[in-house]
Design a protein around this motif. Structure first.
Motif, PDB file in Angstrom:
ATOM      1  N   LEU A  39       7.395  -8.141  -6.620  1.00  0.00           N
ATOM      2  CA  LEU A  39       7.573  -6.963  -7.448  1.00  0.00           C
ATOM      3  C   LEU A  39       8.667  -6.080  -6.880  1.00  0.00           C
ATOM      4  O   LEU A  39       8.959  -6.122  -5.685  1.00  0.00           O
ATOM      5  N   ALA A  40       9.238  -5.254  -7.745  1.00  0.00           N
ATOM      6  CA  ALA A  40      10.255  -4.304  -7.300  1.00  0.00           C
ATOM      7  C   ALA A  40       9.635  -3.294  -6.334  1.00  0.00           C
ATOM      8  O   ALA A  40       8.450  -2.985  -6.436  1.00  0.00           O
ATOM      9  N   HIS A  41      10.411  -2.813  -5.418  1.00  0.00           N
ATOM     10  CA  HIS A  41      10.009  -1.776  -4.472  1.00  0.00           C
ATOM     11  C   HIS A  41       8.858  -2.206  -3.556  1.00  0.00           C
ATOM     12  O   HIS A  41       8.034  -1.389  -3.163  1.00  0.00           O
ATOM     13  N   LEU A  42       8.820  -3.486  -3.222  1.00  0.00           N
ATOM     14  CA  LEU A  42       7.772  -3.988  -2.333  1.00  0.00           C
ATOM     15  C   LEU A  42       7.818  -3.283  -0.989  1.00  0.00           C
ATOM     16  O   LEU A  42       6.776  -2.944  -0.429  1.00  0.00           O
ATOM     17  N   ASP A  43       8.999  -3.031  -0.468  1.00  0.00           N
ATOM     18  CA  ASP A  43       9.122  -2.375   0.835  1.00  0.00           C
ATOM     19  C   ASP A  43       8.512  -0.974   0.813  1.00  0.00           C
ATOM     20  O   ASP A  43       7.845  -0.566   1.767  1.00  0.00           O
ATOM     21  N   THR A  44       8.689  -0.253  -0.269  1.00  0.00           N
ATOM     22  CA  THR A  44       8.113   1.086  -0.402  1.00  0.00           C
ATOM     23  C   THR A  44       6.589   1.011  -0.464  1.00  0.00           C
ATOM     24  O   THR A  44       5.885   1.793   0.177  1.00  0.00           O
ATOM     25  N   GLN A  45       6.081   0.058  -1.229  1.00  0.00           N
ATOM     26  CA  GLN A  45       4.634  -0.102  -1.345  1.00  0.00           C
ATOM     27  C   GLN A  45       4.032  -0.525  -0.005  1.00  0.00           C
ATOM     28  O   GLN A  45       2.981  -0.033   0.396  1.00  0.00           O
ATOM     29  N   LEU A  46       4.693  -1.422   0.694  1.00  0.00           N
ATOM     30  CA  LEU A  46       4.215  -1.867   2.001  1.00  0.00           C
ATOM     31  C   LEU A  46       4.185  -0.704   2.991  1.00  0.00           C
ATOM     32  O   LEU A  46       3.226  -0.552   3.751  1.00  0.00           O
ATOM     33  N   GLN A  47       5.207   0.129   2.967  1.00  0.00           N
ATOM     34  CA  GLN A  47       5.234   1.293   3.849  1.00  0.00           C
ATOM     35  C   GLN A  47       4.075   2.238   3.533  1.00  0.00           C
ATOM     36  O   GLN A  47       3.408   2.745   4.434  1.00  0.00           O
ATOM     37  N   ARG A  48       3.819   2.464   2.248  1.00  0.00           N
ATOM     38  CA  ARG A  48       2.746   3.361   1.830  1.00  0.00           C
ATOM     39  C   ARG A  48       1.378   2.834   2.272  1.00  0.00           C
ATOM     40  O   ARG A  48       0.564   3.567   2.818  1.00  0.00           O
ATOM     41  N   VAL A  49       1.130   1.540   2.073  1.00  0.00           N
ATOM     42  CA  VAL A  49      -0.172   0.992   2.449  1.00  0.00           C
ATOM     43  C   VAL A  49      -0.337   0.986   3.971  1.00  0.00           C
ATOM     44  O   VAL A  49      -1.431   1.210   4.487  1.00  0.00           O
ATOM     45  N   GLN A  50       0.757   0.780   4.706  1.00  0.00           N
ATOM     46  CA  GLN A  50       0.672   0.820   6.171  1.00  0.00           C
ATOM     47  C   GLN A  50       0.356   2.229   6.655  1.00  0.00           C
ATOM     48  O   GLN A  50      -0.426   2.415   7.594  1.00  0.00           O
ATOM     49  N   GLU A  51       0.947   3.234   6.017  1.00  0.00           N
ATOM     50  CA  GLU A  51       0.655   4.622   6.376  1.00  0.00           C
ATOM     51  C   GLU A  51      -0.815   4.964   6.117  1.00  0.00           C
ATOM     52  O   GLU A  51      -1.454   5.632   6.929  1.00  0.00           O
ATOM     53  N   VAL A  52      -1.342   4.494   5.000  1.00  0.00           N
ATOM     54  CA  VAL A  52      -2.765   4.725   4.689  1.00  0.00           C
ATOM     55  C   VAL A  52      -3.637   4.044   5.727  1.00  0.00           C
ATOM     56  O   VAL A  52      -4.587   4.640   6.250  1.00  0.00           O
ATOM     57  N   ALA A  53      -3.334   2.792   6.032  1.00  0.00           N
ATOM     58  CA  ALA A  53      -4.117   2.054   7.020  1.00  0.00           C
ATOM     59  C   ALA A  53      -4.058   2.739   8.386  1.00  0.00           C
ATOM     60  O   ALA A  53      -5.080   2.860   9.072  1.00  0.00           O
ATOM     61  N   ASP A  54      -2.885   3.210   8.771  1.00  0.00           N
ATOM     62  CA  ASP A  54      -2.743   3.911  10.046  1.00  0.00           C
ATOM     63  C   ASP A  54      -3.557   5.199  10.056  1.00  0.00           C
ATOM     64  O   ASP A  54      -4.226   5.508  11.051  1.00  0.00           O
ATOM     65  N   THR A  55      -3.510   5.944   8.963  1.00  0.00           N
ATOM     66  CA  THR A  55      -4.258   7.202   8.865  1.00  0.00           C
ATOM     67  C   THR A  55      -5.757   6.960   8.998  1.00  0.00           C
ATOM     68  O   THR A  55      -6.469   7.724   9.666  1.00  0.00           O
ATOM     69  N   VAL A  65       2.236 -13.695  -0.663  1.00  0.00           N
ATOM     70  CA  VAL A  65       1.926 -14.649  -1.724  1.00  0.00           C
ATOM     71  C   VAL A  65       3.026 -14.667  -2.787  1.00  0.00           C
ATOM     72  O   VAL A  65       2.799 -15.121  -3.908  1.00  0.00           O
ATOM     73  N   ARG A  66       4.204 -14.191  -2.429  1.00  0.00           N
ATOM     74  CA  ARG A  66       5.301 -14.108  -3.406  1.00  0.00           C
ATOM     75  C   ARG A  66       5.648 -15.471  -3.990  1.00  0.00           C
ATOM     76  O   ARG A  66       5.778 -15.621  -5.204  1.00  0.00           O
ATOM     77  N   HIS A  67       5.785 -16.469  -3.142  1.00  0.00           N
ATOM     78  CA  HIS A  67       6.174 -17.804  -3.612  1.00  0.00           C
ATOM     79  C   HIS A  67       5.075 -18.410  -4.491  1.00  0.00           C
ATOM     80  O   HIS A  67       5.341 -18.886  -5.592  1.00  0.00           O
ATOM     81  N   GLN A  68       3.834 -18.359  -4.004  1.00  0.00           N
ATOM     82  CA  GLN A  68       2.724 -18.933  -4.762  1.00  0.00           C
ATOM     83  C   GLN A  68       2.530 -18.200  -6.087  1.00  0.00           C
ATOM     84  O   GLN A  68       2.246 -18.822  -7.113  1.00  0.00           O
ATOM     85  N   PHE A  69       2.662 -16.875  -6.088  1.00  0.00           N
ATOM     86  CA  PHE A  69       2.487 -16.094  -7.301  1.00  0.00           C
ATOM     87  C   PHE A  69       3.549 -16.474  -8.333  1.00  0.00           C
ATOM     88  O   PHE A  69       3.238 -16.674  -9.513  1.00  0.00           O
ATOM     89  N   SER A  70       4.780 -16.591  -7.869  1.00  0.00           N
ATOM     90  CA  SER A  70       5.865 -16.975  -8.785  1.00  0.00           C
ATOM     91  C   SER A  70       5.622 -18.360  -9.372  1.00  0.00           C
ATOM     92  O   SER A  70       5.778 -18.577 -10.572  1.00  0.00           O
ATOM     93  N   ASP A  71       5.218 -19.297  -8.521  1.00  0.00           N
ATOM     94  CA  ASP A  71       5.013 -20.677  -8.969  1.00  0.00           C
ATOM     95  C   ASP A  71       3.762 -20.844  -9.821  1.00  0.00           C
ATOM     96  O   ASP A  71       3.784 -21.537 -10.833  1.00  0.00           O
ATOM     97  N   GLN A  72       2.670 -20.236  -9.407  1.00  0.00           N
ATOM     98  CA  GLN A  72       1.390 -20.528 -10.040  1.00  0.00           C
ATOM     99  C   GLN A  72       0.972 -19.535 -11.115  1.00  0.00           C
ATOM    100  O   GLN A  72       0.117 -19.848 -11.933  1.00  0.00           O
ATOM    101  N   VAL A  73       1.549 -18.360 -11.135  1.00  0.00           N
ATOM    102  CA  VAL A  73       1.173 -17.367 -12.152  1.00  0.00           C
ATOM    103  C   VAL A  73       2.331 -17.141 -13.116  1.00  0.00           C
ATOM    104  O   VAL A  73       2.189 -17.341 -14.326  1.00  0.00           O
TER     105      VAL A  73
END
Length: 86
Positions: A39-55, A65-73
């Motif tokens: 998905l677009a802006h994956l780096d931003t989403q990853l940063q946000r979820v890491q900040e939540v997890a850290d908090t 799962v990018r490759h599998q999602f593209s192939d199988q979904v």
């Protein structure tokens, strides 16, 4: 603290954040999992979820799962769409 471990899918959004926090308040050992999708802006989403997890002091495992999602979904959907199956 409970010996019961709980895995939770985390997106960095309100729902998964509140769910993780409530589970912690109830004494569960929470471990977060983030699915990396093509998905677009994956780096931003990853940063946000890491900040939540850290908090929350929740360990976070990122599952790519990018490759599998593209192939199988995505491909499955587009092939079906082209064949008039959706």
């Amino acid at each position: 603290m409970s010996l019961i471990k709980v895995g939770i899918a985390m997106s960095g959004g309100v729902d998964s954040t509140v769910a993780a926090s409530l589970l912690q308040e109830q004494g569960y050992q929470v471990h977060g999992f983030f699915m990396m999708l093509p998905l677009a802006h994956l780096d931003t989403q990853l940063q946000r979820v890491q900040e939540v997890a850290d908090t929350l002091a929740v360990p976070l495992t990122c599952v790519d799962v990018r490759h599998q999602f593209s192939d199988q979904v995505i491909r499955y959907f587009t092939d079906g769409y082209r064949a008039g199956q959706t």
